[in-house]
Scaffold this motif. Structure first.
Motif, PDB file in Angstrom:
ATOM      1  N   ALA A 196      11.581 -10.715   8.512  1.00 57.76           N
ATOM      2  CA  ALA A 196      12.652  -9.723   8.481  1.00 57.76           C
ATOM      3  C   ALA A 196      13.580 -10.042   7.320  1.00 57.76           C
ATOM      4  N   GLY A 197      13.958  -8.995   6.587  1.00 57.63           N
ATOM      5  CA  GLY A 197      14.843  -9.194   5.449  1.00 57.63           C
ATOM      6  C   GLY A 197      14.111  -9.228   4.116  1.00 57.63           C
ATOM      7  N   ASP A 198      12.784  -9.309   4.140  1.00 58.40           N
ATOM      8  CA  ASP A 198      11.995  -9.349   2.893  1.00 58.40           C
ATOM      9  C   ASP A 198      11.964  -7.982   2.204  1.00 58.40           C
ATOM     10  N   TRP A 199      12.087  -8.030   0.890  1.00 59.63           N
ATOM     11  CA  TRP A 199      11.788  -6.870   0.060  1.00 59.63           C
ATOM     12  C   TRP A 199      10.446  -7.122  -0.593  1.00 59.63           C
ATOM     13  N   VAL A 200       9.500  -6.221  -0.395  1.00 60.74           N
ATOM     14  CA  VAL A 200       8.159  -6.439  -0.966  1.00 60.74           C
ATOM     15  C   VAL A 200       7.627  -5.144  -1.588  1.00 60.74           C
ATOM     16  N   ARG A 201       6.543  -5.308  -2.337  1.00 60.33           N
ATOM     17  CA  ARG A 201       5.899  -4.172  -2.967  1.00 60.33           C
ATOM     18  C   ARG A 201       4.406  -4.176  -2.619  1.00 60.33           C
ATOM     19  N   ILE A 202       3.847  -3.028  -2.299  1.00 57.82           N
ATOM     20  CA  ILE A 202       2.418  -2.944  -1.961  1.00 57.82           C
ATOM     21  C   ILE A 202       1.588  -3.109  -3.229  1.00 57.82           C
ATOM     22  N   GLU A 203       0.689  -4.092  -3.196  1.00 62.27           N
ATOM     23  CA  GLU A 203      -0.146  -4.360  -4.372  1.00 62.27           C
ATOM     24  C   GLU A 203      -1.612  -4.038  -4.125  1.00 62.27           C
ATOM     25  N   ARG A 204      -1.982  -3.993  -2.844  1.00 59.53           N
ATOM     26  CA  ARG A 204      -3.404  -3.902  -2.528  1.00 59.53           C
ATOM     27  C   ARG A 204      -3.544  -3.542  -1.063  1.00 59.53           C
ATOM     28  N   VAL A 205      -4.574  -2.759  -0.737  1.00 61.57           N
ATOM     29  CA  VAL A 205      -4.828  -2.435   0.667  1.00 61.57           C
ATOM     30  C   VAL A 205      -6.309  -2.624   0.962  1.00 61.57           C
ATOM     31  N   ARG A 206      -6.619  -2.973   2.205  1.00 62.90           N
ATOM     32  CA  ARG A 206      -8.023  -3.084   2.594  1.00 62.90           C
ATOM     33  C   ARG A 206      -8.653  -1.695   2.538  1.00 62.90           C
ATOM     34  N   ASP A 207      -9.826  -1.605   1.912  1.00 63.97           N
ATOM     35  CA  ASP A 207     -10.425  -0.294   1.672  1.00 63.97           C
ATOM     36  C   ASP A 207     -11.407   0.122   2.756  1.00 63.97           C
ATOM     37  N   THR A 208     -11.526  -0.683   3.775  1.00 67.06           N
ATOM     38  CA  THR A 208     -12.619  -0.494   4.727  1.00 67.06           C
ATOM     39  C   THR A 208     -12.442   0.702   5.659  1.00 67.06           C
ATOM     40  N   ASP A 209     -11.240   0.956   6.106  1.00 71.50           N
ATOM     41  CA  ASP A 209     -11.057   1.963   7.155  1.00 71.50           C
ATOM     42  C   ASP A 209     -10.298   3.202   6.645  1.00 71.50           C
TER      43      ASP A 209
ATOM     44  N   ALA B  64      -9.263   5.729   8.136  1.00 72.22           N
ATOM     45  CA  ALA B  64      -8.180   6.157   9.027  1.00 72.22           C
ATOM     46  C   ALA B  64      -6.894   5.400   8.699  1.00 72.22           C
ATOM     47  N   VAL B  65      -7.002   4.110   8.435  1.00 71.15           N
ATOM     48  CA  VAL B  65      -5.833   3.315   8.045  1.00 71.15           C
ATOM     49  C   VAL B  65      -5.261   3.843   6.734  1.00 71.15           C
ATOM     50  N   LEU B  66      -6.133   4.150   5.808  1.00 68.87           N
ATOM     51  CA  LEU B  66      -5.669   4.648   4.503  1.00 68.87           C
ATOM     52  C   LEU B  66      -4.941   5.981   4.639  1.00 68.87           C
ATOM     53  N   ARG B  67      -5.495   6.846   5.501  1.00 74.95           N
ATOM     54  CA  ARG B  67      -4.812   8.137   5.715  1.00 74.95           C
ATOM     55  C   ARG B  67      -3.458   7.932   6.381  1.00 74.95           C
ATOM     56  N   ASP B  68      -3.415   6.975   7.296  1.00 66.86           N
ATOM     57  CA  ASP B  68      -2.163   6.663   7.965  1.00 66.86           C
ATOM     58  C   ASP B  68      -1.117   6.212   6.951  1.00 66.86           C
ATOM     59  N   LEU B  69      -1.547   5.349   6.030  1.00 67.00           N
ATOM     60  CA  LEU B  69      -0.622   4.873   4.994  1.00 67.00           C
ATOM     61  C   LEU B  69      -0.142   6.030   4.122  1.00 67.00           C
ATOM     62  N   THR B  70      -1.069   6.922   3.794  1.00 69.17           N
ATOM     63  CA  THR B  70      -0.695   8.081   2.971  1.00 69.17           C
ATOM     64  C   THR B  70       0.388   8.898   3.662  1.00 69.17           C
ATOM     65  N   GLN B  71       0.200   9.122   4.961  1.00 69.45           N
ATOM     66  CA  GLN B  71       1.181   9.909   5.722  1.00 69.45           C
ATOM     67  C   GLN B  71       2.562   9.270   5.733  1.00 69.45           C
ATOM     68  N   ARG B  72       2.583   7.942   5.707  1.00 71.51           N
ATOM     69  CA  ARG B  72       3.874   7.235   5.705  1.00 71.51           C
ATOM     70  C   ARG B  72       4.400   7.039   4.285  1.00 71.51           C
ATOM     71  N   GLN B  73       3.758   7.657   3.319  1.00 68.36           N
ATOM     72  CA  GLN B  73       4.170   7.540   1.917  1.00 68.36           C
ATOM     73  C   GLN B  73       3.993   6.125   1.391  1.00 68.36           C
ATOM     74  N   MET B  74       3.116   5.371   2.012  1.00 65.66           N
ATOM     75  CA  MET B  74       2.914   3.988   1.573  1.00 65.66           C
ATOM     76  C   MET B  74       1.713   3.912   0.637  1.00 65.66           C
ATOM     77  N   GLY B  75       1.960   4.109  -0.630  1.00 65.30           N
ATOM     78  CA  GLY B  75       0.907   4.021  -1.626  1.00 65.30           C
ATOM     79  C   GLY B  75       1.001   2.714  -2.392  1.00 65.30           C
ATOM     80  N   LEU B  76       0.099   2.525  -3.364  1.00 61.79           N
ATOM     81  CA  LEU B  76       0.142   1.343  -4.205  1.00 61.79           C
ATOM     82  C   LEU B  76       1.490   1.298  -4.934  1.00 61.79           C
ATOM     83  N   HIS B  77       2.109   0.122  -4.965  1.00 59.75           N
ATOM     84  CA  HIS B  77       3.361  -0.123  -5.687  1.00 59.75           C
ATOM     85  C   HIS B  77       4.596   0.459  -4.985  1.00 59.75           C
TER      86      HIS B  77
END
Lengths: 234, 234
Positions: free
Chosen positions: A158-171, A173-186
């Motif tokens: 808790a309290g960390d500021w981070v940046r998305i650098e990489r996501v597991r490409d396997t699923d 459904a997970v990727l679509r979920d991330l897209t919906q939450r606006q969680m893309g690379l960087h």
DNA sequence: TATCGAATTTAACCATGGTTAAATCTTACC
DNA sequence: GGTAAGATTTAACCATGGTTAAATTCGATA
């Protein structure tokens, strides 16, 4: 007398096995028969037979009952296949408008079909990209790959500021979920809370999200440096 | 009880056979075992065995010793493969800068690997092209193909004004030769002379060229109408 | 250290798509 | 209309990459 095989003559099956062994090896080496069989969705018996065959081709070194490791020749081929895969993924995404959850399946088939010429052209057209749409590094044509281990979002405090650098490409459904939450690379993320079940509350573009393990373990991040992190929330 | 196979489940080999039969059929029907074997570069025995198999799948109707014809189902698959092939060729040419003598070989491998999704995307990206870079018509997604027989340059008479509409895609050397002479699709040509050995003297962009049979038989043309043909030379 | 369960390998089998060599069918010609 | 040459099919075989079932090996535990 065996003819020396300098050019490419590997079947699609061999390429798939080598790629799978390469990926499993990064988790645990040597690679076991059952892990390989499961990854490829085949029987353990089939895996055993192919392991013997690959050992005969000097693409792996295989000790019966004790698993296999890639040789330099095997690793070279595995990296070429992975290079094809990730370049194709990036091409599908950048040049053809594929979403990041659709590129893996298509690239899986194309990676065995393209020529070196095709590889060189998409590499050039894309401006020599360093990663695929999921942030996985693309092996260079000379076989060099820098693949650093990043921390997962689930490992953040808790309290960390981070940046998305990489996501597991396997699923997908997970990727679509991330897209919906606006969680893309960087995308930048603020971790506001850790809960007892290891789920997290995070802030994405000011919006709070509750993320559970399957998601948080699929997202790899780097901490933001002090000057990158917004002053509020910290 | 045999499961009804509604979706795609044809192997690459089956697709290659059907495509070859389709093309041979346009020359002579029914297609003989030896013609098929030669086209695919395999033994006649292998062709026979596959013909029986395809007949069993209801993709051709095959009478032993008397050759084969595609059924509607077989033709549909052949046209789909050809559609893939020609769309990919056009994509390689238009979007990726391949020369027209290089696209066939690359498309040959890719045509079996792409999804319907991929097909639809390149079709759209290219603006629904009607031909491949060699002028061959692209079958429509619904399986309709209009394939008119054109006259060859070799069949032209001295004094004809014609336009290149299509070229045989089989021989890269011929295609490169045409490129060197500036003879691309839609190039206008004046046939100034026929010689005793069937070679022709033609004018391309004002420059005279001597073309022999292998070239002139590979170029398909349509006559220019009176208002299209330049007044001089005629 | 013996043993038992899990992992692994072996054995026997199958389908696909190829090969060469031998048998058989067609057909053109005398 | 018989026959021989050429086309075609059949037969026996091979490699690849799968399967299931049985045998074997490994290694953790009593």
């Amino acid at each position: 007398m065996v003819k020396f095989d300098s050019g490419r003559a590997t079947s699609q099956a061999v390429e798939d096995y080598l790629k799978a062994i390469y990926k499993l090896q990064s988790v645990t080496a040597p690679v076991t028969t059952s892990a390989l069989a499961e990854k490829l969705g085949i029987s353990a018996a089939a895996a055993t037979k192919m392991l013997k065959q690959l050992d005969g081709m000097r693409l792996i070194s295989y000790v019966p009952y004790h698993g296999a490791n890639l040789t330099d020749a095997g690793r070279r081929i595995a990296l070429e296949v992975i290079r094809h895969h990730r370049l194709i993924e990036q091409y599908l995404h950048q040049a053809m408008g594929y979403a990041w959850d659709q590129v893996d399946a298509e690239a899986e088939k194309l990676e065995h079909a393209i020529s070196e010429e095709f590889e060189a052209r998409i590499d050039e057209l894309l401006g020599y990209p360093e990663t695929c749409p999921h942030g996985d590094p693309i092996p260079r044509a000379d076989g060099v790959l820098v693949d650093e281990r990043l921390q997962t979002l689930g490992e953040c405090a808790a309290g960390d500021w981070v940046r998305i650098e990489r996501v597991r490409d396997t699923d997908p459904a997970v990727l679509r979920d991330l897209t919906q939450r606006q969680m893309g690379l960087h995308t930048q993320i603020f971790v506001s809370d850790r809960h007892s079940d290891n789920s997290l509350t995070i802030l994405v573009a000011g919006t709070p999200h509750l993320v559970h393990e399957p998601i948080s373990a699929s997202v790899f991040v780097t901490p933001l440096t002090a000057d990158q992190a917004p002053a509020n929330h910290g």
